[in-house]
Write a protein that holds these residues in place. Structure first.
Motif, PDB file in Angstrom:
ATOM      1  N   GLU A  14       0.840  -1.205   0.000  1.00  0.00           N
ATOM      2  CA  GLU A  14       0.000   0.000   0.000  1.00  0.00           C
ATOM      3  C   GLU A  14       0.876   1.256   0.000  1.00  0.00           C
ATOM      4  O   GLU A  14       0.621   2.204  -0.756  1.00  0.00           O
ATOM      5  N   MET A  15       1.917   1.258   0.817  1.00  0.00           N
ATOM      6  CA  MET A  15       2.814   2.418   0.886  1.00  0.00           C
ATOM      7  C   MET A  15       3.611   2.563  -0.414  1.00  0.00           C
ATOM      8  O   MET A  15       3.791   3.679  -0.912  1.00  0.00           O
ATOM      9  N   ILE A  16       4.064   1.462  -0.964  1.00  0.00           N
ATOM     10  CA  ILE A  16       4.798   1.503  -2.235  1.00  0.00           C
ATOM     11  C   ILE A  16       3.894   2.040  -3.343  1.00  0.00           C
ATOM     12  O   ILE A  16       4.332   2.871  -4.161  1.00  0.00           O
ATOM     13  N   ASP A  17       2.649   1.620  -3.369  1.00  0.00           N
ATOM     14  CA  ASP A  17       1.704   2.123  -4.365  1.00  0.00           C
ATOM     15  C   ASP A  17       1.518   3.629  -4.220  1.00  0.00           C
ATOM     16  O   ASP A  17       1.453   4.356  -5.227  1.00  0.00           O
ATOM     17  N   ARG A  18       1.446   4.109  -3.000  1.00  0.00           N
ATOM     18  CA  ARG A  18       1.328   5.557  -2.765  1.00  0.00           C
ATOM     19  C   ARG A  18       2.579   6.280  -3.244  1.00  0.00           C
ATOM     20  O   ARG A  18       2.492   7.351  -3.867  1.00  0.00           O
ATOM     21  N   ILE A  19       3.748   5.708  -2.972  1.00  0.00           N
ATOM     22  CA  ILE A  19       5.017   6.313  -3.412  1.00  0.00           C
ATOM     23  C   ILE A  19       5.060   6.386  -4.939  1.00  0.00           C
ATOM     24  O   ILE A  19       5.519   7.380  -5.514  1.00  0.00           O
ATOM     25  N   ARG A  20       4.576   5.353  -5.594  1.00  0.00           N
ATOM     26  CA  ARG A  20       4.572   5.327  -7.065  1.00  0.00           C
ATOM     27  C   ARG A  20       3.586   6.333  -7.660  1.00  0.00           C
ATOM     28  O   ARG A  20       3.697   6.690  -8.822  1.00  0.00           O
ATOM     29  N   GLN A  21       2.619   6.781  -6.885  1.00  0.00           N
ATOM     30  CA  GLN A  21       1.673   7.802  -7.358  1.00  0.00           C
ATOM     31  C   GLN A  21       2.312   9.187  -7.411  1.00  0.00           C
ATOM     32  O   GLN A  21       1.797  10.082  -8.076  1.00  0.00           O
ATOM     33  N   LEU A  22       3.412   9.365  -6.712  1.00  0.00           N
ATOM     34  CA  LEU A  22       4.094  10.661  -6.705  1.00  0.00           C
ATOM     35  C   LEU A  22       4.644  10.980  -8.086  1.00  0.00           C
ATOM     36  O   LEU A  22       5.078  10.093  -8.817  1.00  0.00           O
ATOM     37  N   GLN A  23       4.649  12.258  -8.412  1.00  0.00           N
ATOM     38  CA  GLN A  23       5.250  12.762  -9.651  1.00  0.00           C
ATOM     39  C   GLN A  23       6.331  13.767  -9.263  1.00  0.00           C
ATOM     40  O   GLN A  23       6.233  14.435  -8.228  1.00  0.00           O
ATOM     41  N   ALA A  24       7.332  13.899 -10.096  1.00  0.00           N
ATOM     42  CA  ALA A  24       8.468  14.778  -9.791  1.00  0.00           C
ATOM     43  C   ALA A  24       8.054  16.235  -9.586  1.00  0.00           C
ATOM     44  O   ALA A  24       8.717  16.974  -8.862  1.00  0.00           O
ATOM     45  N   ASP A  25       6.954  16.641 -10.189  1.00  0.00           N
ATOM     46  CA  ASP A  25       6.509  18.032 -10.073  1.00  0.00           C
ATOM     47  C   ASP A  25       5.357  18.219  -9.078  1.00  0.00           C
ATOM     48  O   ASP A  25       4.761  19.279  -8.996  1.00  0.00           O
ATOM     49  N   LYS A  26       5.070  17.186  -8.304  1.00  0.00           N
ATOM     50  CA  LYS A  26       3.972  17.247  -7.325  1.00  0.00           C
ATOM     51  C   LYS A  26       4.263  18.331  -6.280  1.00  0.00           C
ATOM     52  O   LYS A  26       5.360  18.414  -5.748  1.00  0.00           O
ATOM     53  N   LEU A  39      11.425  12.623  -0.376  1.00  0.00           N
ATOM     54  CA  LEU A  39      11.796  11.213  -0.475  1.00  0.00           C
ATOM     55  C   LEU A  39      13.173  10.977   0.141  1.00  0.00           C
ATOM     56  O   LEU A  39      13.367  10.005   0.880  1.00  0.00           O
ATOM     57  N   ALA A  40      14.117  11.857  -0.136  1.00  0.00           N
ATOM     58  CA  ALA A  40      15.457  11.740   0.457  1.00  0.00           C
ATOM     59  C   ALA A  40      15.376  11.864   1.978  1.00  0.00           C
ATOM     60  O   ALA A  40      16.058  11.142   2.710  1.00  0.00           O
ATOM     61  N   HIS A  41      14.541  12.761   2.451  1.00  0.00           N
ATOM     62  CA  HIS A  41      14.326  12.967   3.887  1.00  0.00           C
ATOM     63  C   HIS A  41      13.807  11.685   4.545  1.00  0.00           C
ATOM     64  O   HIS A  41      14.321  11.254   5.581  1.00  0.00           O
ATOM     65  N   GLU A  99      13.593  10.154  -9.197  1.00  0.00           N
ATOM     66  CA  GLU A  99      13.481   8.731  -9.489  1.00  0.00           C
ATOM     67  C   GLU A  99      14.423   7.896  -8.619  1.00  0.00           C
ATOM     68  O   GLU A  99      14.043   6.833  -8.115  1.00  0.00           O
ATOM     69  N   LYS A 100      15.620   8.380  -8.436  1.00  0.00           N
ATOM     70  CA  LYS A 100      16.601   7.666  -7.603  1.00  0.00           C
ATOM     71  C   LYS A 100      16.085   7.554  -6.166  1.00  0.00           C
ATOM     72  O   LYS A 100      16.134   6.482  -5.558  1.00  0.00           O
ATOM     73  N   GLU A 101      15.600   8.655  -5.608  1.00  0.00           N
ATOM     74  CA  GLU A 101      15.114   8.656  -4.222  1.00  0.00           C
ATOM     75  C   GLU A 101      13.850   7.811  -4.092  1.00  0.00           C
ATOM     76  O   GLU A 101      13.681   7.091  -3.103  1.00  0.00           O
ATOM     77  N   GLN A 102      12.994   7.863  -5.074  1.00  0.00           N
ATOM     78  CA  GLN A 102      11.773   7.059  -5.070  1.00  0.00           C
ATOM     79  C   GLN A 102      12.124   5.566  -5.072  1.00  0.00           C
ATOM     80  O   GLN A 102      11.588   4.792  -4.268  1.00  0.00           O
ATOM     81  N   ASN A 103      13.017   5.162  -5.941  1.00  0.00           N
ATOM     82  CA  ASN A 103      13.423   3.761  -6.027  1.00  0.00           C
ATOM     83  C   ASN A 103      14.141   3.294  -4.769  1.00  0.00           C
ATOM     84  O   ASN A 103      13.934   2.162  -4.313  1.00  0.00           O
ATOM     85  N   ARG A 104      14.978   4.149  -4.190  1.00  0.00           N
ATOM     86  CA  ARG A 104      15.666   3.791  -2.938  1.00  0.00           C
ATOM     87  C   ARG A 104      14.659   3.536  -1.831  1.00  0.00           C
ATOM     88  O   ARG A 104      14.770   2.560  -1.080  1.00  0.00           O
ATOM     89  N   LEU A 105      13.669   4.409  -1.725  1.00  0.00           N
ATOM     90  CA  LEU A 105      12.671   4.262  -0.667  1.00  0.00           C
ATOM     91  C   LEU A 105      11.880   2.966  -0.843  1.00  0.00           C
ATOM     92  O   LEU A 105      11.649   2.243   0.128  1.00  0.00           O
TER      93      LEU A 105
END
Length: 153
Positions: A14-26, A39-41, A99-105
């Motif tokens: 569920e959390m991963i799905d929410r993370i994948r909904q994020l866009q770089a310009d959100k 994401l880095a935080h 993308e890097k921070e999203q994938n790391r998380l």
């Protein structure tokens, strides 16, 4: 307030799905960080577990101070307030790759779930001393949920 169990496959997904909904310009609903910085935080919480050598451990007095003041907020049942100050190691002010921070998380969440709650039960935290599996769950879930809500997902 009880938090969902991030150690379960269902909640992790569920959390991963929410993370994948994020866009770089959100755009954030509050706060100063952009989505890549957020994401880095959030990744810092996992770095403290999986890459502890990256950060110096607080000295004895500082650790006691952190345990007294910050631990009840971080692992307590009350949700975080908006725009609350954070520890210096969690401040991300430079440019980060979304993308890097999203994938790391996502990888950190998957690794945490695979290790399971028993792995974390009684595990030493960087600043708070030994935490129960419930405290680890609260630390991970509450922080992540707070920041995903900050960006509307």
């Amino acid at each position: 307030m009880d938090f969902k169990n991030i150690f379960t496959e269902e909640v992790s997904q569920e959390m991963i799905d929410r993370i994948r909904q994020l866009q770089a310009d959100k755009q954030a609903k509050w706060g100063k960080m952009n989505v890549a910085q957020m994401l880095a935080h959030v990744n810092v919480a996992y770095e403290l577990v999986f890459e502890p050598e990256k950060y110096p451990k607080p000295n004895f007095l500082m650790q006691k101070f952190i345990q007294l003041l910050a631990k009840p907020v971080v692992v307590g049942t009350k949700p975080y307030k908006r725009n609350t100050r954070t520890a210096p190691i969690f401040v991300i002010s430079d440019t980060r790759d979304f993308e890097k921070e999203q994938n790391r998380l996502i990888r950190y969440i998957e690794e945490t779930q695979k290790l399971g709650e028993d792995h974390f039960d009684g595990k030493e935290s960087h600043s708070f001393g030994k935490l129960s599996k419930n405290e680890w769950n609260t630390l991970f879930y509450k922080h992540l949920d707070h920041h995903l809500s900050q960006f509307g997902v």
